[in-house]
Design an enzyme around this catalytic site. Structure first.
Site, PDB file in Angstrom:
ATOM      1  N   GLU A 125       0.831  -1.212   0.000  1.00 40.90           N
ATOM      2  CA  GLU A 125       0.000   0.000   0.000  1.00 40.90           C
ATOM      3  C   GLU A 125       0.865   1.260   0.000  1.00 40.90           C
ATOM      4  O   GLU A 125       0.557   2.256  -0.651  1.00 40.90           O
ATOM      5  CB  GLU A 125      -0.919  -0.037   1.232  1.00 40.90           C
ATOM      6  N   THR A 150      -4.321   8.404  -5.907  1.00 42.27           N
ATOM      7  CA  THR A 150      -4.333   8.615  -4.453  1.00 42.27           C
ATOM      8  C   THR A 150      -3.089   9.391  -4.024  1.00 42.27           C
ATOM      9  O   THR A 150      -3.160  10.305  -3.199  1.00 42.27           O
ATOM     10  CB  THR A 150      -4.389   7.256  -3.723  1.00 42.27           C
TER      11      THR A 150
HETATM   12  N1  HSE Z   1      -7.321   7.416   3.503  1.00 40.91           N
HETATM   13  C1  HSE Z   1      -6.827   7.352   2.167  1.00 40.91           C
HETATM   14  C2  HSE Z   1      -7.013   8.698   1.496  1.00 40.91           C
HETATM   15  C3  HSE Z   1      -7.551   6.274   1.425  1.00 40.91           C
HETATM   16  O1  HSE Z   1      -8.137   9.215   1.569  1.00 40.91           O
HETATM   17  O2  HSE Z   1      -6.072   9.235   0.919  1.00 40.91           O
HETATM   18  C4  HSE Z   1      -7.112   6.105   0.007  1.00 40.91           C
HETATM   19  O3  HSE Z   1      -7.804   5.003  -0.549  1.00 40.91           O
END
Ligand code: HSE
Length: 313
Positions: A134, A187
């Site tokens: 991740e 992301t």
């Molecule tokens: N918590 C993370 C974000 C999740 O919002 O960047 C990404 O899937």
């Protein structure tokens, strides 16, 4: 225990992270969509990706850069393995969709690989290895996709190192509507744009939302969950990346949704409803809002799934 199994396949579900109130802290899986990874023991050392199939072909085959295999490389080192792994990935989750695709591949791969060890590790130990993958994908350490993909259920990552992962009960009548508009959001980039500081008043409002939401889940109190279903910190910074989100949210809430928010870093968005009939109505209406913006959508309706990753063969 010495195993003679040479191939294992595992499935890990798509996940919805943040859940409005808990940026980087809360997530849950949904049914009906996920990634599947097949791992085989190989004579040679190291990890090799032999195939990536499914809906995303545009993913690196380099094992030290692929989210599914980074954890496997470390696992082999840690157990002093005298064998390697060859890995085949079947993507069911669209790329950069905010549905936890990288976590799903990382979790499925580690669950399959673990089954092939001479002495498989307990599931709790796999969290760390999946997190390595991740990290490659999102450039930050957050477990809100990995934990629910591995263990199932609404999960609070109170701490990721050492892991302290808490399963939160959810009223069983809740149905989740997940809409994926046909866009991609990285992301890593989305996280890079977030403000590094927040005001004291936003901290207080968000803490109240998180506390109320968790209490509502434990008390089976939908009104309290609804009142608490708020993100005053991250959503205002991300909503402009998703054309149609503000309109879709307004429509969902107008139709009685318990709440509506961005799934992970988007572009997918989700809502909670109290019945399957209302969920269906909300789904159609939200899709219409994205259509007005010229965006086609995929969509799912699912309970808050209690099932995490599992071996399929
Ligand atoms: N918590 C993370 C974000 C999740 O919002 O960047 C990404 O899937």
């Amino acid at each position: 225990m010495i195993l003679d199994q040479v191939t294992a396949t595992a499935f890990a579900p798509a996940t919805i992270a943040n859940v409005a109130v808990g940026f980087d802290l809360l997530g849950f899986p949904i049914e009906g969509v996920g990634d599947e990874v097949t791992v085989s023991r190989s004579a040679g050392p190291g990890v090799e990706i032999t195939k990536i199939e499914g809906i995303n072909q545009n993913i690196t085959l380099e094992a030290d850069k692929n989210t599914a295999t980074v954890g496997l490389i470390q696992l082999l080192k840690d157990v002093n393995a005298d064998f390697g792994f060859s890995v085949s990935i079947k993507k069911g989750i669209p790329m950069s969709s905010g549905m936890g695709g990288s976590a799903s591949s990382a979790v499925a791969a580690i669950v399959a690989a673990n089954a092939l060890l001479d002495h498989p590790l307990p599931k709790e130990k796999l969290f760390h290895y999946a997190m390595l993958g991740e990290m490659v994908a999102s450039g930050g350490l957050h477990g809100d996709n990995i934990a629910p993909a591995l263990f199932g259920g609404l999960t609070l990552c109170r701490s990721i190192s050492p892991p302290d992962l808490i399963s939160i009960p959810v009223p069983s009548r809740i149905q989740c509507i997940l809409i994926h508009p046909d866009l991609e959001v990285s992301t890593k980039e989305s996280r890079g744009k977030l403000k590094k500081e927040i005001s004291l008043s936003d901290h207080v409002r968000q803490s109240a939302a998180m506390g109320g939401f968790i209490a509502g889940c434990f008390k089976d109190d939908l009104d309290l969950i609804q009142r608490s279903f708020k993100d005053v910190i991250i959503e205002p910074q991300r909503s402009s990346q998703i054309p149609g989100f503000i309109e879709a949210k307004k429509t969902a809430l107008g139709l009685g949704a318990i709440g509506c928010a961005i799934s992970g870093s988007g572009p997918s968005v989700f809502a909670w409803a109290d019945t399957a009939e209302r969920a269906e109505m909300i789904r159609e209406a939200m899709i219409q809002e994205f259509k007005i913006k010229g965006l086609k959508c995929e969509s799912w309706i699912s309970p808050i799934s209690t099932q995490g990753a599992r071996l399929s063969s």
